[in-house]
Design a protein around this motif. Structure first.
Motif, PDB file in Angstrom:
ATOM      1  N   ARG A 250      47.920  34.332  42.577  1.00 47.89           N
ATOM      2  CA  ARG A 250      48.338  35.598  41.968  1.00 47.89           C
ATOM      3  C   ARG A 250      48.990  36.517  43.002  1.00 47.89           C
ATOM      4  O   ARG A 250      49.999  37.148  42.737  1.00 47.89           O
ATOM      5  CB  ARG A 250      47.132  36.287  41.324  1.00 47.89           C
ATOM      6  CG  ARG A 250      47.554  37.520  40.541  1.00 47.89           C
ATOM      7  CD  ARG A 250      46.388  38.245  39.955  1.00 47.89           C
ATOM      8  NE  ARG A 250      45.712  37.456  38.934  1.00 47.89           N
ATOM      9  CZ  ARG A 250      44.683  37.927  38.230  1.00 47.89           C
ATOM     10  NH1 ARG A 250      44.232  39.144  38.431  1.00 47.89           N
ATOM     11  NH2 ARG A 250      44.117  37.182  37.311  1.00 47.89           N
TER      12      ARG A 250
ATOM     13  N   ILE B  62      52.825  37.801  42.615  1.00 51.14           N
ATOM     14  CA  ILE B  62      53.159  39.215  42.467  1.00 51.14           C
ATOM     15  C   ILE B  62      54.110  39.669  43.586  1.00 51.14           C
ATOM     16  O   ILE B  62      55.120  40.326  43.330  1.00 51.14           O
ATOM     17  CB  ILE B  62      51.891  40.096  42.464  1.00 51.14           C
ATOM     18  CG1 ILE B  62      51.063  39.796  41.233  1.00 51.14           C
ATOM     19  CG2 ILE B  62      52.271  41.575  42.490  1.00 51.14           C
ATOM     20  CD1 ILE B  62      49.699  40.477  41.236  1.00 51.14           C
TER      21      ILE B  62
ATOM     22  N   GLU C 125      57.910  40.966  42.751  1.00 48.21           N
ATOM     23  CA  GLU C 125      58.402  42.297  43.124  1.00 48.21           C
ATOM     24  C   GLU C 125      59.621  42.163  44.044  1.00 48.21           C
ATOM     25  O   GLU C 125      60.583  42.918  43.920  1.00 48.21           O
ATOM     26  CB  GLU C 125      57.309  43.109  43.831  1.00 48.21           C
ATOM     27  CG  GLU C 125      56.207  43.630  42.919  1.00 48.21           C
ATOM     28  CD  GLU C 125      56.613  44.868  42.122  1.00 48.21           C
ATOM     29  OE1 GLU C 125      57.822  45.187  42.061  1.00 48.21           O
ATOM     30  OE2 GLU C 125      55.709  45.518  41.547  1.00 48.21           O
TER      31      GLU C 125
ATOM     32  N   GLU D 140      54.637  55.026  48.042  1.00 56.95           N
ATOM     33  CA  GLU D 140      54.457  54.839  46.595  1.00 56.95           C
ATOM     34  C   GLU D 140      55.163  55.950  45.842  1.00 56.95           C
ATOM     35  O   GLU D 140      54.976  57.127  46.134  1.00 56.95           O
ATOM     36  CB  GLU D 140      52.959  54.848  46.239  1.00 56.95           C
ATOM     37  CG  GLU D 140      52.252  53.578  46.644  1.00 56.95           C
ATOM     38  CD  GLU D 140      50.830  53.500  46.124  1.00 56.95           C
ATOM     39  OE1 GLU D 140      50.450  54.338  45.284  1.00 56.95           O
ATOM     40  OE2 GLU D 140      50.108  52.587  46.550  1.00 56.95           O
TER      41      GLU D 140
ATOM     42  N   MET E 161      57.176  51.319  43.338  1.00 54.43           N
ATOM     43  CA  MET E 161      55.941  50.580  43.623  1.00 54.43           C
ATOM     44  C   MET E 161      56.225  49.200  44.216  1.00 54.43           C
ATOM     45  O   MET E 161      55.302  48.481  44.582  1.00 54.43           O
ATOM     46  CB  MET E 161      55.124  50.398  42.335  1.00 54.43           C
ATOM     47  CG  MET E 161      54.566  51.674  41.743  1.00 54.43           C
ATOM     48  SD  MET E 161      53.525  52.578  42.881  1.00 54.43           S
ATOM     49  CE  MET E 161      52.145  51.451  42.998  1.00 54.43           C
TER      50      MET E 161
ATOM     51  N   ASN F  16      53.606  47.537  46.640  1.00 50.92           N
ATOM     52  CA  ASN F  16      52.886  46.433  45.986  1.00 50.92           C
ATOM     53  C   ASN F  16      52.930  45.170  46.838  1.00 50.92           C
ATOM     54  O   ASN F  16      51.936  44.457  46.965  1.00 50.92           O
ATOM     55  CB  ASN F  16      53.528  46.110  44.629  1.00 50.92           C
ATOM     56  CG  ASN F  16      52.745  46.690  43.488  1.00 50.92           C
ATOM     57  OD1 ASN F  16      51.705  47.304  43.700  1.00 50.92           O
ATOM     58  ND2 ASN F  16      53.240  46.506  42.279  1.00 50.92           N
TER      59      ASN F  16
ATOM     60  N   LYS G  56      50.573  45.496  49.606  1.00 53.10           N
ATOM     61  CA  LYS G  56      49.197  45.414  49.121  1.00 53.10           C
ATOM     62  C   LYS G  56      48.737  43.966  48.915  1.00 53.10           C
ATOM     63  O   LYS G  56      47.595  43.632  49.179  1.00 53.10           O
ATOM     64  CB  LYS G  56      49.139  46.183  47.794  1.00 53.10           C
ATOM     65  CG  LYS G  56      47.798  46.200  47.096  1.00 53.10           C
ATOM     66  CD  LYS G  56      47.878  47.077  45.848  1.00 53.10           C
ATOM     67  CE  LYS G  56      46.677  46.878  44.955  1.00 53.10           C
ATOM     68  NZ  LYS G  56      46.774  47.685  43.735  1.00 53.10           N
ATOM     69  N   TYR G  57      49.635  43.117  48.431  1.00 54.03           N
ATOM     70  CA  TYR G  57      49.233  41.766  48.055  1.00 54.03           C
ATOM     71  C   TYR G  57      49.474  40.706  49.132  1.00 54.03           C
ATOM     72  O   TYR G  57      49.155  39.540  48.923  1.00 54.03           O
ATOM     73  CB  TYR G  57      49.921  41.355  46.749  1.00 54.03           C
ATOM     74  CG  TYR G  57      49.346  42.059  45.541  1.00 54.03           C
ATOM     75  CD1 TYR G  57      48.069  41.727  45.079  1.00 54.03           C
ATOM     76  CD2 TYR G  57      50.045  43.060  44.880  1.00 54.03           C
ATOM     77  CE1 TYR G  57      47.523  42.377  43.985  1.00 54.03           C
ATOM     78  CE2 TYR G  57      49.510  43.715  43.781  1.00 54.03           C
ATOM     79  CZ  TYR G  57      48.248  43.359  43.334  1.00 54.03           C
ATOM     80  OH  TYR G  57      47.699  44.001  42.253  1.00 54.03           O
TER      81      TYR G  57
END
Lengths: 138, 112
Positions: A37, A41, A45, A88, A106, A110, A113-114
């Motif tokens: 995941r 993601i 993005e 952000e 984002m 994002n 973050k991932y």
């Protein structure tokens, strides 16, 4: 294992095809779902960003047992201020992106973050290369 | 609850994925902003949205969601339905607005 994709220019309907293909491959190879995941993601993005800002580009994914490397390279306008782009809510995306549910500022936050590692090489007028690493959950 | 319960509670029509209606779901999220879905959602299996395009289905697939509810009577194109079918995602269409649809599901035990 190395996977390569060409991200089409200005074609929102196809944005996300490469990420979906990578996700399916990782699933088939039996990687943990949380790892899959995060890769999906981050790459999705990135793909959306390339379509919105850079008329597409090239994506390369290297799959190792302990980590997944993703490199997204485009010949777009480059990012003038990376700190701003990482904030952000900051967005330079056009209205067309917002109609599709993106352009909220984002994307890069994002991706950060991932992923476990994110390096952005960018040159104004030349393009941007995103190198992302996701470590495989043990 | 099951996806069939959602269909009943939201007075929804099934657009595809009829064979998956008995699947259990526990969490849902409501948003028209796909970036926020990607940023904040964790293990929610239902997406309620008023946004209708292919990226809604792609976003749901990235998040391993089982069901998308299009609110306010929004009708997806054949291309959108075909992609959801390919991913095995149930598409529902409800005449309710996003707030009401989310509220009803929450009231009936679905968590955020």
């Amino acid at each position: 294992m190395k996977l390569q994709y060409t991200i089409p220019a200005d074609d929102f309907t196809r944005a996300g095809e490469a990420s979906a293909a990578v996700k399916a491959t990782l699933k088939r190879l039996g990687f943990p779902s949380e790892t899959i995941r995060r890769v999906a993601i981050a790459m999705y993005e990135g793909e959306i960003n390339m379509v919105i800002h850079a008329s597409g580009g090239e994506a390369t994914v290297d799959i190792f047992p302990e980590k997944i490397l993703m490199e997204l390279a485009d010949n777009g306008p480059g990012i003038p201020d990376i700190d701003k782009a990482m904030t952000e809510g900051f967005s330079t995306a056009p209205e067309t992106a917002r109609h599709l549910g993106f352009g909220a500022g984002m994307g890069l936050p994002n991706i950060k973050k991932y992923t476990d590692e994110l390096t952005i090489h960018t040159e104004l007028g030349k393009g941007t290369r995103l190198c992302m690493v996701v470590n495989v959950a043990q | 609850m099951t996806i069939a319960d959602i269909k009943r509670i939201l007075n929804a029509e099934v657009l595809c994925g009829e064979q998956h209606l008995e699947k259990e779901v526990h969490n849902a999220c409501g948003s028209d902003m796909m970036s926020d879905v990607l940023a904040f959602v964790k293990d929610q299996s239902v997406l309620l949205t008023g946004l209708v395009n292919l990226q809604v289905v792609r976003t749901a697939e990235m998040m391993d969601m089982l069901c998308i509810v299009f609110v306010r009577g929004k009708k997806p194109t054949a291309e959108i339905i075909a992609l959801a079918e390919e991913f095995g995602i149930v598409l529902l269409q409800s005449p309710l607005r996003l707030f009401s649809a989310c509220g009803l599901l929450y009231q009936n035990g679905l968590n955020g």
